[in-house]
Enzyme design. Sequence first.
Site, PDB file in Angstrom:
ATOM      1  N   ASP A   1      -3.623  -4.785   8.030  1.00 16.80           N
ATOM      2  CA  ASP A   1      -2.839  -3.670   7.502  1.00 16.80           C
ATOM      3  C   ASP A   1      -2.939  -3.598   5.983  1.00 16.80           C
ATOM      4  O   ASP A   1      -3.014  -4.624   5.301  1.00 16.80           O
ATOM      5  CB  ASP A   1      -1.376  -3.846   7.918  1.00 16.80           C
TER       6      ASP A   1
ATOM      7  N   GLU B   1      -7.738  -1.567   7.558  1.00 15.96           N
ATOM      8  CA  GLU B   1      -7.123  -0.272   7.276  1.00 15.96           C
ATOM      9  C   GLU B   1      -7.396   0.079   5.811  1.00 15.96           C
ATOM     10  O   GLU B   1      -6.624  -0.252   4.915  1.00 15.96           O
ATOM     11  CB  GLU B   1      -5.613  -0.312   7.545  1.00 15.96           C
TER      12      GLU B   1
END
Length: 917
Positions: free
Chosen positions: A534, A589
């Site tokens: 993330d 990401e």
Amino acid sequence: MVYTLSGVRLPGVPSAYNLGSNGWNSRAADRTPRVSLIVKNKSNSRECGFIPLFVWKIFAGKSYESGSQSSMATTSEKVLVPGTENDDPLSPTQELEVHETVSDNPKACLLISGEIESSETKHGLKVDDQENIIELSSSEVITGEDPASAQLPDAHLEAKAEGTSDSTYETTTSESMRIRGKIIPPPGTGQRIYEIDPMLGSHRQHLDYRYDQYRKLRAAIDKNEGGLEAFSRGYEKFGFVRSETGITYREWAPGAKSAVLIGDFNNWNPNADAMTCTTTKSWLHVVCIAKTNEFGVWEIFLPNNADGSPAIPHGSRVKIRMDTPSGMKDSIPAWIKFSVQAPGEIPFNGIYYDPPEEEKHVFEHPRPMKPKSLRVYESHVGMSSKDPVINTYVNVRDEVLPRIKKLGYNAVQIMAIQEHSYYASFGYHVTNFFAPSSRFGTPDELKSLIDRAHELGLLVLMDIVHSHASNNTLDGLNMFDGTDACYFHSGSRGYHWMWDSRLFNYGQWEVLRFLLSNARWWLDEYKFDGFRFDGVTSMMYTHHGLEVAFTGNYNEYFGFATDVDAVVYLMLVNDMIHGLFPEALTIGEDVSGMPAFCIPLEDGGIGFDYRLHMAIADKWIETLKKRDEDWKMGDIIHTLTNRRWNEKCVAYAESHDQALVGDKTIAFWLMDKDMYDFMALDRPSTPVIDRGIALHKMIRLITMGLGGEGYLNFMGNEFGHPEWIDFPRADQHLPDGTVIPGNGFSYDKCRRRFDLGDADYLRYNGLQEFDRAMQHLEERYGVKEDVNSQKLFLQFMTSEHQYISKKDEGDRIIVFERGDLVFVFNFHWSNSYSDYRVGCLKPGKYKVILDSDHSLFGGFNRISHSAEYFTFEGWHDDRPRSFLVYAPSRTAVVYALVTDEPEPVDVAGTEISIVEV
């Protein structure tokens, strides 16, 4: 926080220690300013509720009244199933039948190549039975073929088919033993990136410096720690480590003046178990990139009791009390493996988790092989129930995983695993990095979930957060040793102003040990198959990608704004993961488009397997805000295909970000309030619903067909989930005095209504069936190549052949080839085209294998599935051949080349309609 496991209340336990003066500030982790209802939360209150049976056992012997509130929220005043509020709900039996069956409709088999087993989700089904992929002859591609006549694949070739658990494959126990002591190959030269992309040569100085820092760090780790494999086993040195003679507890807290271990085991006596500070050089190093306080490791050894039992019983609450520059502070151990919040208390408690052998989960099923074509089902354990509760690992294991398997996905990505004190942070404000969230169950129940997924042939990816940490000083790493520099950058560089969280110092030796060991822990101990990292964009740049528009200019990626320490850490963690677990996957990401992000380390890249193609979802939202007449086919195609050559992407039309309150899902953008009243098949539809259902299918198929080499869907979006996600929360008091109303801690919008997608009397079911057909199309039909007399199957997403032959702004037609498949999309709102010529590469006969207009998918049955489409010789749309099709409005059709029959006679120039119009 609220716990809803097993329906057992945990007795409230009064605090036995000083909470200190440090405040607790919590905000959700959604990184977009538009979701202000969550991002701006500063509430200091936390809800309490049901606690699972395992927590009761942890505090057994203590009797208190919990005073907790029920986690069950009131049902929505909106009626999601069309009808009046007095409509009778499904009976328990009906609900069970609907839930256990995504679809047993055999008609679903008619629209894809091969038979979709209708009994895949039954608990007793053997993995081998589920994973036998039937190799169809070309004549069996179309509907109406007898599944019994299909030929079974060669057993040897399919023994290790993608997404299957091969019984001859290495067991999990032998895997752990094998990787211990494994030597990860040394770094390569890192020069091949200049061959792959010559434009990188203008930034050679930066890239060579970055790679040199990585090589120096690898060398330092090899010299001082015995290699990256040993270095990534920090959890065997730090935290609680049990041996035959006792328990050793170590903690890195360089700012502490003194430290003591307190907990249930010593009645929280601050004078009982003082820790000493070590100067062991084998752990603490002064290297070129970091200076670690050599007096920073605190240690204590607790010998076994006289009867041989451990000094700290399983389930005991533990904390470390330190005298710090900020005063006395009680902290949860940084390396804690489990933490729980008791009702009536604000802070969590660290739990010494070491159950007896008979209670530990023993993995039975090996990891599935890494799939060639990745299809990810993004999920969240807590909100995966159709009821307004916090769901459990056990329920997901037994009820949700078979659903995912039956839908045709081969990987499940689980969010919010790492413990986070604030539920509404979606798991992105992590407080305890080595502890699985106790809201959903025990660590061994999570292991059981992963084991079951492997039995089903599903990879399990973890949404891991190494980009930042919660600023919670009571439960997390923030101000752990009383200073703001332990684990994080000090001052403003260590604070993310938008996320209200702390930022790691990736140049710190012990931070590297902590994070590398954290990734290793989840792979080795829990058998996760990889990670979705993330917030990688935030890590790689000192501006965190905020208020920066990345245009593709290489100067934006390689300069003073690049955080080289963070990039080197990403290289290291990919090095460790792929070096020890070759089958593991890493997905980053990154919205910036960092060049060489998905290039192997030895070639000079960062080493990720995939990048999330985040621009696609933004483009669809941008497009959906426009009138149909203003949609630009060229813009859509450009966004879908605008990715770096030789770097794989995971495409998605929408993820959890678009489902959060404050935003809208694609289904809601398309159909809005009409979804509440016109989704029943026995009631008239509306133009809004008809348009929404048609475009919902087209958007998802073209995204999967052109957007990348992998595909992702957030749970529930496959059937157009009608509600947004709104975590239970209190009123929010902003610094300016503004109060944003909460939702009364309601769970009504923090769940997934799978029953809507399963109900064959609702239009949601058609959307779900189409998504299922898409996944099975990719699974079962691809490019066939004869190599040494062996047949290989390559799915269209991973085919190297991709050609866009038409993007007609007037007709609103898009035509492209992927593998041996031809995709035809007609986005026009009213025009249908007969005898529409589409270009193709290969000669022969084509047939329909997927049709968004089929009645099973909520369409109008305007496409003939018995028709055969023969190619014409002659150039059309820059293709050497073409064939004629019927392209109804707002319809997507996939045509497959039939290769087992003679080529058709050349009838170029002959206008013969072979489609019934």
